[in-house]
Design a protein around this motif. Sequence first.
Motif, PDB file in Angstrom:
ATOM      1  N   LEU A  28       9.698  -6.109 -14.433  1.00 31.35           N
ATOM      2  CA  LEU A  28      10.988  -5.429 -14.490  1.00 31.35           C
ATOM      3  C   LEU A  28      11.025  -4.459 -15.672  1.00 31.35           C
ATOM      4  N   LEU A  29      10.390  -4.832 -16.772  1.00 30.94           N
ATOM      5  CA  LEU A  29      10.357  -3.957 -17.945  1.00 30.94           C
ATOM      6  C   LEU A  29       9.687  -2.629 -17.621  1.00 30.94           C
ATOM      7  N   ASP A  30       8.566  -2.689 -16.891  1.00 35.99           N
ATOM      8  CA  ASP A  30       7.867  -1.456 -16.528  1.00 35.99           C
ATOM      9  C   ASP A  30       8.748  -0.561 -15.658  1.00 35.99           C
ATOM     10  N   GLU A  69      16.369  -9.923  -9.381  1.00 33.28           N
ATOM     11  CA  GLU A  69      16.256  -8.557  -8.879  1.00 33.28           C
ATOM     12  C   GLU A  69      15.351  -8.556  -7.647  1.00 33.28           C
ATOM     13  N   MET A  70      15.641  -7.657  -6.709  1.00 28.85           N
ATOM     14  CA  MET A  70      14.761  -7.421  -5.563  1.00 28.85           C
ATOM     15  C   MET A  70      14.480  -5.922  -5.539  1.00 28.85           C
ATOM     16  N   ILE A  71      13.277  -5.529  -5.972  1.00 29.52           N
ATOM     17  CA  ILE A  71      12.944  -4.124  -6.155  1.00 29.52           C
ATOM     18  C   ILE A  71      11.640  -3.821  -5.437  1.00 29.52           C
ATOM     19  N   LEU A  72      11.630  -2.730  -4.676  1.00 28.21           N
ATOM     20  CA  LEU A  72      10.440  -2.260  -3.975  1.00 28.21           C
ATOM     21  C   LEU A  72      10.069  -0.891  -4.515  1.00 28.21           C
ATOM     22  N   VAL A  73       8.770  -0.680  -4.728  1.00 33.12           N
ATOM     23  CA  VAL A  73       8.274   0.579  -5.291  1.00 33.12           C
ATOM     24  C   VAL A  73       7.374   1.248  -4.262  1.00 33.12           C
ATOM     25  N   TYR A  74       7.735   2.478  -3.861  1.00 35.78           N
ATOM     26  CA  TYR A  74       6.993   3.208  -2.845  1.00 35.78           C
ATOM     27  C   TYR A  74       6.403   4.483  -3.425  1.00 35.78           C
ATOM     28  N   GLU A  75       5.467   5.073  -2.672  1.00 36.04           N
ATOM     29  CA  GLU A  75       5.020   6.409  -3.023  1.00 36.04           C
ATOM     30  C   GLU A  75       6.206   7.364  -2.913  1.00 36.04           C
ATOM     31  N   TYR A  76       6.228   8.341  -3.782  1.00 38.04           N
ATOM     32  CA  TYR A  76       7.357   9.271  -3.834  1.00 38.04           C
ATOM     33  C   TYR A  76       7.196  10.352  -2.775  1.00 38.04           C
ATOM     34  N   MET A  77       8.253  10.571  -1.996  1.00 34.18           N
ATOM     35  CA  MET A  77       8.241  11.571  -0.929  1.00 34.18           C
ATOM     36  C   MET A  77       9.094  12.761  -1.372  1.00 34.18           C
ATOM     37  N   GLU A  78       8.434  13.841  -1.697  1.00 28.93           N
ATOM     38  CA  GLU A  78       9.064  14.991  -2.354  1.00 28.93           C
ATOM     39  C   GLU A  78      10.218  15.584  -1.561  1.00 28.93           C
ATOM     40  N   ASN A  79      10.089  15.634  -0.230  1.00 25.97           N
ATOM     41  CA  ASN A  79      11.067  16.353   0.586  1.00 25.97           C
ATOM     42  C   ASN A  79      12.099  15.461   1.273  1.00 25.97           C
ATOM     43  N   GLY A  80      12.199  14.209   0.849  1.00 23.11           N
ATOM     44  CA  GLY A  80      13.284  13.344   1.328  1.00 23.11           C
ATOM     45  C   GLY A  80      13.171  12.969   2.794  1.00 23.11           C
ATOM     46  N   ARG A 128      16.153  -0.420  -5.379  1.00 17.54           N
ATOM     47  CA  ARG A 128      16.694  -1.610  -6.040  1.00 17.54           C
ATOM     48  C   ARG A 128      17.875  -2.153  -5.242  1.00 17.54           C
ATOM     49  N   SER A 129      17.839  -3.421  -4.936  1.00 20.52           N
ATOM     50  CA  SER A 129      18.898  -4.035  -4.144  1.00 20.52           C
ATOM     51  C   SER A 129      20.202  -4.060  -4.920  1.00 20.52           C
ATOM     52  N   VAL A 130      21.302  -3.822  -4.203  1.00 21.85           N
ATOM     53  CA  VAL A 130      22.645  -3.970  -4.773  1.00 21.85           C
ATOM     54  C   VAL A 130      23.454  -4.856  -3.849  1.00 21.85           C
TER      55      VAL A 130
END
Length: 851
Positions: free
Chosen positions: A488-490, A566-577, A527-529
Amino acid sequence: MAIQHSIILLAFLLLQFSSLHFPALGYDHQETYFINCGSDIDVNENKNLYIGESNHAYPKKSFSQRSSIETNPSSVSSPLYQTARIFHSESSYEFSTIPNNTYMVRFRFFSFSSPTKLSTAKFNISVPGFLLLHNFNAENTTKSALVKEYYVKIIRKRFKIIFTPQTSSFAFVNAIELFMLPVHLIPDSMPHFSYKESGVRGGLSTYIGGLHSQRALETKHRFNVGGGTVDRGTDTLSREWLPDDRYVTNLQNAKNCSFDGDIPRTANDTSDGPNSNQYIAPDIVYKTGKESINGSSSISWSVPVEKNVDHFLRFHFCDVFSNRQSGLTDFLLLIYDNYVVNVNNDTSLSLQMPYYYDFVVQSDASGKLKVTVQPNVLDFVPNAFLNGLELMTVVNSSGPIPPDDLDSGKISLPVVLGSVVGGLVLVSVVVVLFLWISKIRKQRPVESFDLLPIPTAAGGISHSKLTYGKTTQGSPLPNINLGMKISLLDLQIATENFDTKRIIGKGGFGNVYKGVLKNGMNVAVKRSVPGSGQGRHEFQTEIMVLSKIRHIHLVSLIAYCDERCEMILVYEYMENGTLRDNLYDTNLPCLTWKQRLEICIGAARGLHYLHKGVAGGIIHRDVKSTNILLDENLVAKVADFGLSRTGPLDQHSYVSTCVKGTFGYLDPDYFRSQQLTEKSDVYSFGVVLLEVLCARPAIELSCPSEQVNLAEWGLHCKDKGILEEIVDPSIKAQINQNSLRIFSETVEKCLHDYGCDRPTMVDVLWDLEYALQLQREPHEDSSSSAFASLQLPNVQHLPSLSTPTEVDGTSTGRIDESESATLMMLDRLSCEANQGTTINTQMSPMEELFL
């Protein structure tokens, strides 16, 4: 002395550390104050103990010498309203609080008969950063008691409430309540509706920030819809819920309903899942409600509010009136007669399970706020209802927060030394624990990990090479042995502590932030809310699915985090949405027809891989334009696998399941039978193809009734031969007619009412490739060509050799060799037939896909 201070500090820090890590084990009223002002007597009321001013737990106060206590028997039975503390000059109460938490602040006022004439009081009440009451006139408190209630984010260790009398007047209060609220009771962000923008995208945008040092909430109305008064002793947070009848504008359309059974909650009521926990609202609120009398009757409420300001609204729903066997009632929620959301069950909720929706609404100049629930005529059994409604005014900061005296005062040398020693001791303990845990992890062999159970279509359990971890809630969560876990710190560093300026979107799971990892990689952090509509099940599903697949046209999961609830998922960034963002309601450059075809082909490749390239097969179950993302080169990638279901599946098998998906994209055959097949994805993808062609949403309530549903309207136009009339005007001139014909026929096949009549995804992929080929190199009508004589759907009957292959450089599953060879043959034959040339030796995009 220093050692003594060190021990105290260490104990305090360890206590704070434990409270940070285990909030989900149960909500505790920490630093709670219920005060019977102006009295030395303790009073029990509403299951709370209000302490008198002589009690040792009474907070520090700063009263002027002229402040006094007023005592007099009143007509109100409660002892709390028989005494009052009077202030003739500015005075204050000071409380010890836990920083960075949301607190409930309540004041009780009743002007009982007394020599001081309390009804003439005029005064202000302020807290750090906020003026809560300005020029408050107590005259309206002579006949009945008045309660003023606020939600305030407190960021310091001490909290001061200041009473300031107006000139030649005084201030008073009968009782004060101050207590910390459960985490996530008020979300960090939510949809925002503005009547000024009601003509644009339904007037919805994202309201960022929730409660913070510059924003508080004041309760205005809290309704137990369809029921009677819920007293403060019944509510878990001592709130009062009142009947709603006087605010209903069309009572003839509504009937009060009640429920005698139990309201199901999740196993952990303090979780931040999609359902309503015991602190959101008590069961009694969900056991009553107003329901539409018939399938076409809407119900409206008109509530007095302040003009042209933001208000926080929470709508409470519980489908206790439905006769359905599964799937919650689907209906519409409108604000100021503008559609804002479909109220339905696209979460993991079951019947009779409570849930809620939050909005921030900007009021108009009428002084009334109108909300409506309206049956959805497209639903199987049209109906609409509401169980509860809360309305609060957003209070903006009136000034800076004063410095904390504790922080600004002088600290003695022993305390400083003790703090340093205590800090070193704590750091040493943490380091030793870290090294010990690391050593244990290194010694534990991979072979000793348990296998992760995955439900199969037949209702049994298969196992995948994953391990069990333990969340802070004690529920199993995959701890994938692929180095995918991130601290989570990272992630806090990567997103600047989830700064709101880094929010790039909001999905069914929660907010999405742009982040930069330590290695410089750009990522999307989801990040889950609470109340977002998806929860732990979707979190686990996404990890299980994406950890075992890899494809150029599927969004890659980089890492995940499950620390501190926390429930957090990290994906590759997609520039054009998202694809939707690039089609309509956008300022982005318009996509050309060729670009749109290439995007559709990429998405079809990703879906085909899910269906056939993964052992057992995966059904996405939520294919839509917002779940197709575009990278910097406009390469399409399918995303959001929270609702996905795994096999084993083939083209003739199905999974029996409760219906989930997104309204407008939902397969009607799946809705009727509750039998999920890969053809359900094909139907949803057909709707996406229409979106691409027409550049409009799948559901557009502002259109005439026959045009609301894009799938139905598109098929109607295709049948009437007027499809060109609804094509996006910005690309009409670009489209080759043969390309449009093939594309529209593909859409029509995808949208067949019954799944057995639809093509497979590989059939769709081939048709789209052919439409792109015609667009690149226009030819004569190919209806009499060799291509037309070959019926691609026959490919699905070819035997599968289950040959392992690699896609995007990763060994991932099985592809049918015969199918691949046939597709390549068809590609070459079509080129030869249309061009009248020899077979082209250059590989087609379809060949590249399978080779």
